[in-house]
Motif scaffolding. Structure first.
Motif, PDB file in Angstrom:
ATOM      1  N   THR A 175      29.662  34.169 -34.878  1.00  0.00           N
ATOM      2  CA  THR A 175      28.499  33.945 -36.252  1.00  0.00           C
ATOM      3  C   THR A 175      28.553  32.517 -36.703  1.00  0.00           C
TER       4      THR A 175
ATOM      5  N   SER B 218      25.279  34.784 -34.036  1.00  0.00           N
ATOM      6  CA  SER B 218      23.636  33.492 -33.290  1.00  0.00           C
ATOM      7  C   SER B 218      24.334  32.407 -34.361  1.00  0.00           C
TER       8      SER B 218
ATOM      9  N   ARG C 229      28.465  25.600 -30.509  1.00  0.00           N
ATOM     10  CA  ARG C 229      27.527  26.313 -29.804  1.00  0.00           C
ATOM     11  C   ARG C 229      28.109  27.541 -28.987  1.00  0.00           C
TER      12      ARG C 229
ATOM     13  N   VAL D 263      29.389  30.040 -30.479  1.00  0.00           N
ATOM     14  CA  VAL D 263      29.008  31.451 -30.246  1.00  0.00           C
ATOM     15  C   VAL D 263      28.050  32.551 -28.887  1.00  0.00           C
ATOM     16  N   ASP D 264      27.969  31.314 -28.117  1.00  0.00           N
ATOM     17  CA  ASP D 264      27.255  31.684 -26.830  1.00  0.00           C
ATOM     18  C   ASP D 264      28.811  32.345 -26.274  1.00  0.00           C
TER      19      ASP D 264
ATOM     20  N   THR E 182      22.780  29.551 -36.972  1.00  0.00           N
ATOM     21  CA  THR E 182      22.007  29.270 -38.115  1.00  0.00           C
ATOM     22  C   THR E 182      21.766  28.316 -38.412  1.00  0.00           C
TER      23      THR E 182
ATOM     24  N   TYR F 280      21.206  22.541 -32.295  1.00  0.00           N
ATOM     25  CA  TYR F 280      22.231  23.556 -31.992  1.00  0.00           C
ATOM     26  C   TYR F 280      21.771  24.331 -32.105  1.00  0.00           C
ATOM     27  N   ALA F 281      21.695  24.245 -33.226  1.00  0.00           N
ATOM     28  CA  ALA F 281      21.184  26.385 -33.644  1.00  0.00           C
ATOM     29  C   ALA F 281      19.739  27.063 -32.887  1.00  0.00           C
ATOM     30  N   ASP F 282      20.354  28.404 -33.019  1.00  0.00           N
ATOM     31  CA  ASP F 282      19.122  29.474 -32.346  1.00  0.00           C
ATOM     32  C   ASP F 282      18.036  28.806 -33.386  1.00  0.00           C
ATOM     33  N   ARG F 283      18.557  29.105 -35.227  1.00  0.00           N
ATOM     34  CA  ARG F 283      17.426  29.002 -36.121  1.00  0.00           C
ATOM     35  C   ARG F 283      17.581  28.584 -36.898  1.00  0.00           C
TER      36      ARG F 283
ATOM     37  N   THR G 262      12.485  28.277 -34.213  1.00  0.00           N
ATOM     38  CA  THR G 262      13.854  28.581 -33.564  1.00  0.00           C
ATOM     39  C   THR G 262      13.719  28.362 -32.100  1.00  0.00           C
ATOM     40  N   GLY G 263      14.219  27.683 -31.113  1.00  0.00           N
ATOM     41  CA  GLY G 263      14.589  27.001 -30.436  1.00  0.00           C
ATOM     42  C   GLY G 263      13.415  26.498 -30.089  1.00  0.00           C
TER      43      GLY G 263
END
Length: 241
Positions: A192, A32, A183, A186-187, A34, A205-208, A222-223
């Motif tokens: 992490t 992820s 990014r 991570v994808d 963060t 750019y982060a998930d959370r 998130t998002g």
């Protein structure tokens, strides 16, 4: 099932009369991205330092890759950081007399490990600098230097990559290129990433996005886009102490 790359449980850290972290519990899932934000003095850098094993909490536990850091000796803690943790800071911290590939290889050399040329080349390819391997920092742009610093952090194949304002010294376009690299890692590769930033565009750019206030975890988003992050930060900074 996703496991936690890093976990903090009831972590407290004080410096004299100042409580930088006040019973923080936070799980950072493997694979992820963060972002950690908060007003000045909220404890962001202390959180990063404790999570990465650079600083020891006064109480509570920190676990990285299933290993609890609390009881480790300084030697074992140093080994864990070398093997499982990567760091990227606002300052590039490159040695000016060394080429890009020599700077990337430095963590392996300092650990007394063999330096496979293929590993160094792979790290430079990850950040799009395979054709700059023989260049010294003075021959590279700021964005390219930060990419070398990123490759240096990745050469040990760390379980967690920590960034402390990694785009803070870069212009907007170059900063977005570096964020795009993070990014993508991570994808595509399940890396992490945990990043402290003051920049809502970077945080988006982060998930959370985790917000700290007075050493405690406040809200999480998130998002979200940069405008939403910026609006939330404005509310936090305007809130009465």
């Amino acid at each position: 099932m996703t496991h936690d790359a890093v976990r903090l449980d009831a972590v407290t850290r004080t410096y004299g009369a100042v409580t930088a972290l006040d019973g923080v519990s936070l799980a950072l899932p493997a694979g992820s991205f963060t972002a950690v934000m908060g007003p000045s003095g909220s404890g962001k850098s202390t959180l990063l330092q404790c999570a990465a094993g650079l600083d020891r909490p006064d109480s509570g536990t920190v676990t990285v890759g299933g290993t609890e850091l609390t009881g480790l000796s300084e030697r074992r803690l140093t080994l864990l950081r070398r093997e499982r943790v990567g760091f990227v800071f606002q300052a590039f911290n490159l040695l000016p007399s060394l080429t890009a590939e020599q700077n990337v290889a430095l963590p392996l050399r300092l650990a007394g490990r063999r330096v496979p040329k293929a590993r160094v080349r792979e790290a430079l390819e990850q950040v799009g600098l395979a054709d700059r391997s023989r260049h010294r920092p003075g021959e590279l742009s700021g964005g390219q230097q930060q990419r070398v610093a990123l490759a240096r952090a990745l050469v040990t194949r760390p379980a967690v990559l920590f960034g402390d304002e990694p785009t803070g010294a870069l212009d907007t376009r170059t900063g977005r290129e570096v964020l795009g690299l993070l990014r993508g890692m991570v994808d595509r590769e399940g890396q992490t990433v945990v990043m402290v930033t003051h920049d809502p565009v970077a945080a988006a750019y982060a998930d959370r996005v985790v917000f700290l206030v007075d050493g405690r975890v406040g809200t999480e988003l998130t998002g979200v886009d940069a405008a939403t992050v910026a609006a939330h930060m404005t509310r936090l900074e305007a809130a009465p102490c």
